[in-house]
Design a protein around this motif. Structure first.
Motif, PDB file in Angstrom:
ATOM      1  N   MET A   8       0.845  -1.164   0.000  1.00 55.58           N
ATOM      2  CA  MET A   8       0.000   0.000   0.000  1.00 55.58           C
ATOM      3  C   MET A   8       0.897   1.236   0.000  1.00 55.58           C
ATOM      4  N   ARG A   9       0.610   2.144  -0.908  1.00 58.46           N
ATOM      5  CA  ARG A   9       1.392   3.381  -1.004  1.00 58.46           C
ATOM      6  C   ARG A   9       0.659   4.506  -0.280  1.00 58.46           C
ATOM      7  N   ILE A  10       1.339   5.116   0.696  1.00 64.65           N
ATOM      8  CA  ILE A  10       0.762   6.168   1.531  1.00 64.65           C
ATOM      9  C   ILE A  10       1.501   7.480   1.280  1.00 64.65           C
ATOM     10  N   PHE A  11       0.744   8.547   1.161  1.00 68.93           N
ATOM     11  CA  PHE A  11       1.319   9.892   1.108  1.00 68.93           C
ATOM     12  C   PHE A  11       0.826  10.650   2.333  1.00 68.93           C
ATOM     13  N   VAL A  12       1.774  11.065   3.163  1.00 71.18           N
ATOM     14  CA  VAL A  12       1.463  11.854   4.351  1.00 71.18           C
ATOM     15  C   VAL A  12       1.980  13.262   4.116  1.00 71.18           C
ATOM     16  N   THR A  13       1.137  14.249   4.386  1.00 74.09           N
ATOM     17  CA  THR A  13       1.571  15.634   4.255  1.00 74.09           C
ATOM     18  C   THR A  13       1.013  16.474   5.393  1.00 74.09           C
ATOM     19  N   VAL A  14       1.883  17.322   5.937  1.00 72.12           N
ATOM     20  CA  VAL A  14       1.479  18.219   7.022  1.00 72.12           C
ATOM     21  C   VAL A  14       1.323  19.654   6.530  1.00 72.12           C
ATOM     22  N   GLY A  15       1.509  19.876   5.236  1.00 70.43           N
ATOM     23  CA  GLY A  15       1.339  21.211   4.675  1.00 70.43           C
ATOM     24  C   GLY A  15       2.558  22.085   4.867  1.00 70.43           C
ATOM     25  N   ASN A  16       2.339  23.378   4.630  1.00 70.75           N
ATOM     26  CA  ASN A  16       3.447  24.338   4.657  1.00 70.75           C
ATOM     27  C   ASN A  16       3.509  25.181   5.923  1.00 70.75           C
ATOM     28  N   ALA A  17       2.791  24.804   6.949  1.00 67.24           N
ATOM     29  CA  ALA A  17       2.814  25.569   8.199  1.00 67.24           C
ATOM     30  C   ALA A  17       4.225  25.601   8.771  1.00 67.24           C
ATOM     31  N   LEU A  18       4.520  26.650   9.497  1.00 67.69           N
ATOM     32  CA  LEU A  18       5.848  26.808  10.077  1.00 67.69           C
ATOM     33  C   LEU A  18       5.965  26.182  11.463  1.00 67.69           C
ATOM     34  N   VAL A  19       4.892  25.529  11.909  1.00 68.13           N
ATOM     35  CA  VAL A  19       4.923  24.846  13.206  1.00 68.13           C
ATOM     36  C   VAL A  19       4.839  23.339  12.979  1.00 68.13           C
ATOM     37  N   PRO A  20       5.471  22.554  13.845  1.00 65.34           N
ATOM     38  CA  PRO A  20       5.461  21.095  13.685  1.00 65.34           C
ATOM     39  C   PRO A  20       4.062  20.495  13.853  1.00 65.34           C
ATOM     40  N   PHE A  21       3.903  19.301  13.322  1.00 63.60           N
ATOM     41  CA  PHE A  21       2.682  18.516  13.541  1.00 63.60           C
ATOM     42  C   PHE A  21       3.117  17.120  13.976  1.00 63.60           C
ATOM     43  N   ASP A  22       3.909  17.090  15.051  1.00 64.35           N
ATOM     44  CA  ASP A  22       4.455  15.841  15.578  1.00 64.35           C
ATOM     45  C   ASP A  22       3.372  14.877  16.034  1.00 64.35           C
ATOM     46  N   ARG A  23       2.259  15.403  16.517  1.00 67.66           N
ATOM     47  CA  ARG A  23       1.168  14.537  16.989  1.00 67.66           C
ATOM     48  C   ARG A  23       0.703  13.620  15.857  1.00 67.66           C
ATOM     49  N   LEU A  24       0.418  14.167  14.689  1.00 67.78           N
ATOM     50  CA  LEU A  24      -0.016  13.336  13.555  1.00 67.78           C
ATOM     51  C   LEU A  24       1.090  12.383  13.122  1.00 67.78           C
ATOM     52  N   LEU A  25       2.309  12.860  13.005  1.00 69.23           N
ATOM     53  CA  LEU A  25       3.388  12.002  12.517  1.00 69.23           C
ATOM     54  C   LEU A  25       3.718  10.882  13.501  1.00 69.23           C
ATOM     55  N   GLY A  26       3.547  11.124  14.783  1.00 65.32           N
ATOM     56  CA  GLY A  26       3.698  10.054  15.771  1.00 65.32           C
ATOM     57  C   GLY A  26       2.638   8.976  15.572  1.00 65.32           C
ATOM     58  N   TRP A  27       1.402   9.418  15.297  1.00 65.92           N
ATOM     59  CA  TRP A  27       0.325   8.462  15.027  1.00 65.92           C
ATOM     60  C   TRP A  27       0.627   7.649  13.772  1.00 65.92           C
ATOM     61  N   VAL A  28       1.133   8.325  12.734  1.00 65.72           N
ATOM     62  CA  VAL A  28       1.466   7.628  11.487  1.00 65.72           C
ATOM     63  C   VAL A  28       2.526   6.578  11.738  1.00 65.72           C
ATOM     64  N   ASP A  29       3.565   6.932  12.505  1.00 66.28           N
ATOM     65  CA  ASP A  29       4.632   5.979  12.801  1.00 66.28           C
ATOM     66  C   ASP A  29       4.086   4.774  13.559  1.00 66.28           C
ATOM     67  N   GLU A  30       3.291   5.033  14.582  1.00 65.27           N
ATOM     68  CA  GLU A  30       2.716   3.948  15.374  1.00 65.27           C
ATOM     69  C   GLU A  30       1.765   3.090  14.533  1.00 65.27           C
ATOM     70  N   ALA A  31       0.913   3.732  13.746  1.00 60.76           N
ATOM     71  CA  ALA A  31      -0.082   2.997  12.950  1.00 60.76           C
ATOM     72  C   ALA A  31       0.571   2.154  11.861  1.00 60.76           C
TER      73      ALA A  31
END
Length: 192
Positions: free
Chosen positions: A1-24
């Motif tokens: 399965m090919r997944i594309f994850v994007t947090v956009g161009n915001a200048l602040v981190p989105f570690d919460r989502l990326l942590g979920w992606v790593d765990e999932a």
């Protein structure tokens, strides 16, 4: 399965989502490949190739070749995903976590969720369950939609003005319906 994850161009981190992606993705029992556009975030999902930023052409290439898109609730990202037939798995950035100035992304997710245009990830487990639906063929990408991009202008203006206001008044049901119209019909996304 090919997944594309994007947090956009915001200048602040989105570690919460990326942590979920790593765990999932670590808990999936299917092969996973793809790319994670992580921006200034510190978390890097191990199963995906990391990229801080993407050119517009690279972003479109990843959208076009992904089986599933996991993203924030930015109007640009969502409109691109919906036009390409995706039913993205979305985690809205939250003001309470310092990920955004206000919670307008919650309004976007609520409106599009009611229309069945996206799935909401509330934690790593709900993200893993959504990814499993794609892996099992219970959910799938639909055909691209040829929509008039001008239909998104009221939504784009409201989002652009949103951080300056406590509650953007233009983000009503009508504006969200315009954004929802860009996505595939729900019955085209689910395998019966």
């Amino acid at each position: 399965m090919r997944i594309f994850v994007t947090v956009g161009n915001a200048l602040v981190p989105f570690d919460r989502l990326l942590g979920w992606v790593d765990e999932a993705t670590s808990a999936l029992d299917v092969p996973v490949e793809g790319l994670c556009q992580h921006g200034p975030s510190r978390v890097r999902p191990r199963a995906l190739a990391p990229r801080e930023n993407l050119s517009r052409a690279e972003f479109e290439h990843e959208m076009d070749h992904a089986d599933v898109v996991v993203c924030h609730a930015g109007v640009g990202t969502l409109s691109d995903a919906l036009r390409r037939g995706h039913r993205p798995i979305v985690a809205p950035r939250r003001a309470g976590f310092g990920e955004i100035v206000n919670d307008h992304q919650l309004e976007i997710v609520a409106a599009l969720g009611q229309e069945g245009r996206l799935e909401v990830a509330e934690d790593a487990e709900s993200l893993r369950a959504a990814l499993l639906r794609y892996a099992r063929g219970e959910a799938r990408r639909g055909p691209p939609r040829d929509e008039d991009p001008a239909r998104l202008l009221p939504v784009a203006r409201a989002i652009a003005e949103g951080p300056a206001r406590a509650r953007p008044p233009l983000l009503g049901k009508l504006a969200m319906s315009a954004l929802a119209a860009l996505g595939p019909r729900l019955d085209r996304l689910r395998v019966r």
